[in-house]
Scaffold this motif. Structure first.
Motif, short mmCIF file in Angstrom:
data_model
loop_
_atom_site.label_atom_id
_atom_site.label_comp_id
_atom_site.label_asym_id
_atom_site.label_seq_id
_atom_site.Cartn_x
_atom_site.Cartn_y
_atom_site.Cartn_z
N PHE A 173 -9.14 2.20 9.78
CA PHE A 173 -8.32 2.58 8.90
C PHE A 173 -8.59 4.02 8.14
O PHE A 173 -9.63 4.12 8.03
N THR A 174 -7.50 4.56 7.63
CA THR A 174 -7.66 5.66 7.03
C THR A 174 -8.15 5.70 5.83
O THR A 174 -9.27 6.22 5.33
N THR A 175 -7.95 4.56 4.92
CA THR A 175 -8.49 4.33 3.65
C THR A 175 -8.11 2.96 3.41
O THR A 175 -7.19 2.16 4.20
N ALA A 176 -8.52 2.38 2.30
CA ALA A 176 -8.28 0.79 2.14
C ALA A 176 -8.52 0.53 0.55
O ALA A 176 -9.16 1.38 -0.23
N VAL A 177 -7.52 -0.04 -0.07
CA VAL A 177 -7.37 -0.45 -1.55
C VAL A 177 -7.74 -1.78 -1.86
O VAL A 177 -7.19 -2.75 -1.24
N ASN A 178 -8.66 -2.06 -2.82
CA ASN A 178 -8.72 -3.36 -3.24
C ASN A 178 -7.80 -3.90 -4.39
O ASN A 178 -7.77 -3.24 -5.39
N TYR A 179 -6.98 -4.64 -3.95
CA TYR A 179 -5.91 -5.16 -4.79
C TYR A 179 -6.25 -5.74 -6.06
O TYR A 179 -5.60 -5.92 -7.21
N LYS A 180 -7.44 -6.40 -6.31
CA LYS A 180 -8.39 -6.97 -7.33
C LYS A 180 -8.71 -5.85 -8.30
O LYS A 180 -9.20 -6.10 -9.49
N SER A 181 -9.02 -4.56 -7.78
CA SER A 181 -9.40 -3.59 -8.88
C SER A 181 -8.58 -3.33 -9.95
O SER A 181 -7.41 -3.35 -9.61
N PRO A 182 -9.03 -3.04 -11.15
CA PRO A 182 -8.18 -2.46 -12.28
C PRO A 182 -7.34 -1.31 -12.04
O PRO A 182 -6.42 -0.96 -12.38
N ALA A 183 -7.79 -0.64 -10.97
CA ALA A 183 -7.26 0.87 -10.70
C ALA A 183 -6.61 0.56 -9.45
O ALA A 183 -6.03 1.75 -8.94
N PHE A 184 -5.90 -0.42 -8.97
CA PHE A 184 -5.44 -0.86 -7.81
C PHE A 184 -4.02 0.20 -7.69
O PHE A 184 -4.06 0.99 -6.56
N GLU A 185 -3.27 0.27 -8.64
CA GLU A 185 -2.03 0.82 -8.43
C GLU A 185 -2.25 2.47 -8.53
O GLU A 185 -1.47 3.07 -7.74
N SER A 186 -3.33 3.10 -9.34
CA SER A 186 -3.45 4.40 -9.21
C SER A 186 -4.02 4.82 -7.86
O SER A 186 -3.67 5.84 -7.11
N LYS A 187 -5.06 4.07 -7.56
CA LYS A 187 -5.62 4.23 -6.01
C LYS A 187 -4.72 4.28 -4.95
O LYS A 187 -4.72 4.98 -3.90
N LEU A 188 -3.74 3.31 -4.96
CA LEU A 188 -2.69 3.19 -3.88
C LEU A 188 -1.74 4.35 -4.01
O LEU A 188 -1.43 4.77 -3.05
N ALA A 189 -1.43 4.81 -5.21
CA ALA A 189 -0.49 5.82 -5.43
C ALA A 189 -1.23 7.09 -4.73
O ALA A 189 -0.47 7.97 -4.18
N ASP B 180 4.16 -6.12 6.21
CA ASP B 180 3.86 -7.23 5.08
C ASP B 180 3.44 -8.48 5.37
O ASP B 180 3.75 -9.45 5.96
N ASN B 181 2.08 -8.70 5.01
CA ASN B 181 1.47 -10.14 5.22
C ASN B 181 1.32 -10.92 4.15
O ASN B 181 1.17 -12.21 4.31
N VAL B 182 1.59 -10.56 2.78
CA VAL B 182 1.47 -11.00 1.54
C VAL B 182 2.65 -11.56 0.81
O VAL B 182 2.83 -12.51 0.05
N GLY B 183 3.52 -10.58 0.51
CA GLY B 183 4.62 -10.63 -0.37
C GLY B 183 4.28 -10.43 -1.70
O GLY B 183 3.19 -9.89 -2.01
N GLY B 184 4.87 -11.21 -2.56
CA GLY B 184 4.63 -11.18 -4.04
C GLY B 184 4.58 -9.80 -4.58
O GLY B 184 5.20 -8.73 -4.17
N GLU B 185 3.57 -9.43 -5.84
CA GLU B 185 3.62 -8.20 -6.53
C GLU B 185 3.21 -6.90 -5.75
O GLU B 185 3.68 -6.09 -5.87
N ILE B 186 2.19 -7.21 -4.71
CA ILE B 186 1.88 -6.16 -3.68
C ILE B 186 2.96 -5.67 -3.21
O ILE B 186 2.86 -4.47 -3.31
N SER B 187 3.78 -6.48 -2.63
CA SER B 187 4.71 -5.89 -1.79
C SER B 187 5.94 -5.26 -2.71
O SER B 187 6.64 -4.03 -2.37
N ARG B 188 6.06 -5.68 -3.92
CA ARG B 188 7.10 -5.11 -4.76
C ARG B 188 6.56 -3.77 -5.05
O ARG B 188 7.38 -2.65 -5.02
N ILE B 189 5.36 -3.44 -5.45
CA ILE B 189 4.86 -2.20 -5.69
C ILE B 189 4.80 -0.96 -4.50
O ILE B 189 5.26 -0.08 -4.62
N VAL B 190 4.56 -1.60 -3.13
CA VAL B 190 4.58 -0.89 -2.20
C VAL B 190 6.17 -0.36 -1.95
O VAL B 190 6.36 0.91 -1.74
N ILE B 191 7.06 -1.22 -2.06
CA ILE B 191 8.27 -0.87 -1.39
C ILE B 191 9.08 -0.07 -2.60
O ILE B 191 9.73 0.78 -2.43
N VAL B 192 9.07 -0.50 -3.84
CA VAL B 192 9.74 0.06 -5.20
C VAL B 192 9.16 1.67 -5.18
O VAL B 192 9.88 2.44 -5.50
#
Length: 383
Positions: free
Chosen positions: A229-245, A257-269
């Protein structure tokens, strides 16, 4: 353990549609060893069984999907897949053609489809009992190619790669996600069975960047160091959203999408490009909730899908069975050429089957979670 004893796992209590699985939901008990084979039946020694997120739905009174039946309290758990060794074949009542006379009504019986010592897996039906020994009809079984035994992971490979998990990842990325050269791909639940494979397939088809989302720093390192993988982000990290961005600065073309929920909302929106494609593979974040499948989505997510013309339709690999032979041939080529890495998290003994399902649901696995039940010699694995 002898070939005249047997054990099975039963569903001892339902977890409730809004509950999580616990050890109290399963029990192991002695059961009859199959001794009276009917015509066309095959006695199987269970070598490996798989555990899958969809099995959580089978623990409810209603599964919510047409292709899975619920398990019944007090009865043997039905799994979705496994690998076994043929112990014995029942008699065949099907007449064979008489080669001398050409008479198809000849009383000469056709030989069984399998023989003792053959390695088999379930065919198209999602049915594999959680027991050390059991009987299935010949038509429910498929012979495992002997060449597979010499490949990495051997007899585990039909479950970990050359089976529904691998086909779901392959066809999800290729036929549903339509990944092409230069795409940016995000995979949630990336350290699981489908996730690790989906990311690698995307890279094989030219993705510019593959970003994994998972639940620990250890898994992030595994995705980058072990699965390319090019990179990976830990969704449990407090900095998840900034690191994903930061990882998704160029926007996202395909979201597996394997999980749905809030993670998928952030990715799609927040990150998907116009005309992006979502491979709706699983929604494990909602499997412990009393909601339909696919679960309802929040308004801002629905608005983003419409405004950006995002393609987000349910993906069911069983709808692509006409593509299975070609896909499996290509998948076998890739692993022979060393292009795909397969990882297995293995528990041992039928007593661990319920634990393995809970472990997978809680994210304790990397790659495919499975249970080794017996050795091919017939000795049952014990802790």
């Amino acid at each position: 353990m002898t070939d005249s004893s047997n054990k099975e796992v039963i569903l001892s209590a339902r977890p409730g549609v809004n509950g999580t699985l616990t050890e109290k939901n399963f029990a192991v008990r002695e059961c009859d060893y199959p001794s009276d084979l009917k015509s066309g039946q095959v006695l199987i020694r269970n070598l490996y069984l798989t555990v899958d997120p969809a099995q959580r739905c089978q623990m409810n009174e209603e599964t919510g999907v047409h292709y899975l039946l619920p398990n019944q309290v007090g009865s043997r758990v039905n799994g979705l897949g496994g690998v076994g060794e043929v112990v014995k074949c029942g008699p065949s009542d099907q007449p064979s053609d008489d080669l001398a006379t050409g008479d198809s009504r000849s009383p000469i019986k056709s030989p069984p489809k399998f023989k003792p010592g053959d390695f088999v897996m379930n065919s198209e039906r999602l049915h594999w009992p959680w027991a050390e020994y059991f009987c299935l009809a010949e038509e429910e079984l498929a012979l495992i190619d002997p060449e597979i035994q010499d490949l990495p992971h051997g007899l585990k490979l039909p479950l970990a790669y050359l089976g529904l998990s691998g086909l779901t990842s392959y066809l999800g990325v290729k036929s549903r996600g339509k990944v092409t050269s230069g795409d940016v791909v995000v995979v949630s639940g990336a350290a699981g069975s489908c996730g690790t494979l989906a990311g690698q397939f995307a890279l094989e088809w030219g993705a510019k960047k593959v970003i994994g989302i998972c639940g620990s720093d250890e898994k992030c390192r595994a995705l980058v160091d072990g699965f390319r993988f090019t990179t990976a982000v830990n969704y449990k990290s407090p900095a998840f959203e900034s690191k994903l961005a930061e990882a998704c600065a160029d926007g996202v073309d395909v979201y597996f999408d394997n999980v749905g929920g809030e993670i998928s909302r952030i990715v799609i929106v927040d990150h998907m490009k116009p005309a992006g494609r979502v491979v709706l593979c699983g929604q494990i974040a909602d499997y412990n909730k009393d909601v339909p499948y696919p679960p309802p989505i929040p308004k801002d997510m629905q608005n983003a899908i419409v405004a950006k013309s995002i393609d987000r339709e349910r993906f069911l690999v069983l709808s692509y069975q006409d593509q299975f032979p070609e896909a499996l041939g290509d998948m076998k080529r890739m692993i022979l050429e060393g292009k795909i890495r397969v990882e297995v998290t293995e528990a041992e003994g039928i007593e661990k089957a319920g634990w393995a399902l809970m472990n997978m649901m809680n994210g304790g696995n990397i790659g495919k979670q499975m249970v080794k039940v017996c050795d091919s010699s017939g000795r049952v694995k014990q802790d």
